[in-house]
Each structure stands twice: as structure tokens, then as C-alpha cells.
Design a protein around this motif. Structure first.
Motif, PDB file in Angstrom:
ATOM      1  N   THR A   1       4.155  11.721   7.765  1.00 61.76           N
ATOM      2  CA  THR A   1       2.924  12.401   7.369  1.00 61.76           C
ATOM      3  C   THR A   1       2.978  12.895   5.929  1.00 61.76           C
ATOM      4  O   THR A   1       2.043  12.717   5.160  1.00 61.76           O
ATOM      5  CB  THR A   1       2.661  13.601   8.306  1.00 61.76           C
ATOM      6  N   ASN A   2       4.093  13.519   5.548  1.00 61.52           N
ATOM      7  CA  ASN A   2       4.195  14.146   4.228  1.00 61.52           C
ATOM      8  C   ASN A   2       4.952  13.324   3.201  1.00 61.52           C
ATOM      9  O   ASN A   2       5.115  13.745   2.058  1.00 61.52           O
ATOM     10  CB  ASN A   2       4.828  15.532   4.354  1.00 61.52           C
TER      11      ASN A   2
ATOM     12  N   GLY B   1      14.854  12.901  10.963  1.00 62.46           N
ATOM     13  CA  GLY B   1      13.569  13.413  11.412  1.00 62.46           C
ATOM     14  C   GLY B   1      13.709  14.724  12.147  1.00 62.46           C
ATOM     15  O   GLY B   1      14.803  15.250  12.330  1.00 62.46           O
ATOM     16  N   ARG B   2      12.573  15.244  12.569  1.00 60.89           N
ATOM     17  CA  ARG B   2      12.531  16.523  13.270  1.00 60.89           C
ATOM     18  C   ARG B   2      12.967  16.394  14.725  1.00 60.89           C
ATOM     19  O   ARG B   2      13.512  17.321  15.303  1.00 60.89           O
ATOM     20  CB  ARG B   2      11.099  17.079  13.182  1.00 60.89           C
TER      21      ARG B   2
ATOM     22  N   ILE C   1      12.496  15.241   1.746  1.00 60.41           N
ATOM     23  CA  ILE C   1      11.663  14.973   2.909  1.00 60.41           C
ATOM     24  C   ILE C   1      11.223  16.340   3.442  1.00 60.41           C
ATOM     25  O   ILE C   1      12.052  17.203   3.705  1.00 60.41           O
ATOM     26  CB  ILE C   1      12.382  14.126   3.986  1.00 60.41           C
ATOM     27  N   GLY C   2       9.932  16.526   3.538  1.00 60.76           N
ATOM     28  CA  GLY C   2       9.431  17.857   3.909  1.00 60.76           C
ATOM     29  C   GLY C   2       9.883  18.879   2.904  1.00 60.76           C
ATOM     30  O   GLY C   2       9.816  18.667   1.693  1.00 60.76           O
TER      31      GLY C   2
ATOM     32  N   THR D   1       7.820  20.473   8.342  1.00 54.83           N
ATOM     33  CA  THR D   1       7.086  19.564   7.465  1.00 54.83           C
ATOM     34  C   THR D   1       7.661  18.148   7.518  1.00 54.83           C
ATOM     35  O   THR D   1       7.150  17.250   6.861  1.00 54.83           O
ATOM     36  CB  THR D   1       7.088  20.072   6.011  1.00 54.83           C
ATOM     37  N   ILE D   2       8.712  17.957   8.294  1.00 51.00           N
ATOM     38  CA  ILE D   2       9.316  16.638   8.484  1.00 51.00           C
ATOM     39  C   ILE D   2       8.720  16.018   9.741  1.00 51.00           C
ATOM     40  O   ILE D   2       8.538  16.693  10.754  1.00 51.00           O
ATOM     41  CB  ILE D   2      10.852  16.754   8.618  1.00 51.00           C
ATOM     42  N   SER D   3       8.418  14.726   9.685  1.00 51.66           N
ATOM     43  CA  SER D   3       7.889  14.015  10.847  1.00 51.66           C
ATOM     44  C   SER D   3       8.985  13.834  11.901  1.00 51.66           C
ATOM     45  O   SER D   3      10.173  13.910  11.601  1.00 51.66           O
ATOM     46  CB  SER D   3       7.351  12.647  10.430  1.00 51.66           C
TER      47      SER D   3
END
Length: 102
Positions: free
Chosen positions: A64-65, A27-28, A94-95, A41-43
């Protein structure tokens, strides 16, 4: 438990590779085992990878994406919060980040 190698094929971290011997979150947020804060764009908590009996499982954590597996040049979107067995040498998206799992 076996090792899993992740190679970033596209996105802000393209060319980087990582090895893990344990289950990881992606994740971010910097609290993830694989933190990718430059890909907005990564959660914050996007996906989880588990290694069970030499098999790889991925779970989208309600991102989200979405989380995608690339198969035969098609994107297959994973259902959120459902663990999915994926073959070794799979490519996930992812993203804006594309990752080869080895």
C-alpha cells in the motif's frame, strides 16, 4: 548462497538486527521471515529480498505505502512487482521502518 544482515535504523524495531542465509519476505504478518507487526504502515506481505549469485534483489509485493531505496538522501520508490538489483549496504524504507542491508 551468502548471508544477508539487516539492521533496523529507524522505526518500532530500531536497533534490532537479523541475519538470513535464504530469500526472505518482509511484512506485518507473522508468517513473513521478517515480521514487523508493530509498524502498522507496512503491508501484511510488503517486500521480498532475494540473494542471487551474491547480489541482492528486492521486490515490492504491491504494498500500500511502497518500498523505497534511500540514495544520496533521496527516496527512490520501487515499482511494484518488479525485481530490482540493489547494491550491498543499501538502505531501504518500508513503512516507518528503515533498514540497512549488509
Amino acid at each position: 548462497m551468502s548471508k544477508i544482515k539487516l539492521i533496523i535504523l529507524a522505526g518500532p524495531y530500531e536497533g534490532n538486527s537479523y541475519e538470513f542465509e535464504y530469500d526472505i519476505t518482509i511484512g506485518r504478518d507473522i508468517s513473513n521471515d521478517l515480521a514487523l507487526p508493530l509498524d502498522l504502515t507496512i503491508s501484511r506481505k510488503h517486500a521480498k529480498l532475494n540473494i542471487i549469485n551474491n547480489n541482492i534483489y528486492i521486490t515490492d509485493l504491491g504494498s500500500t505505502n511502497g518500498t523505497f531505496i534511500i540514495t544520496k538522501n533521496k527516496l527512490e520508490k520501487l515499482k511494484p512487482n518488479i525485481e530490482t538489483n540493489i547494491p550491498k549496504s543499501s538502505i531501504i524504507k518500508i513503512g516507518n521502518t528503515v533498514i540497512l542491508l549488509n
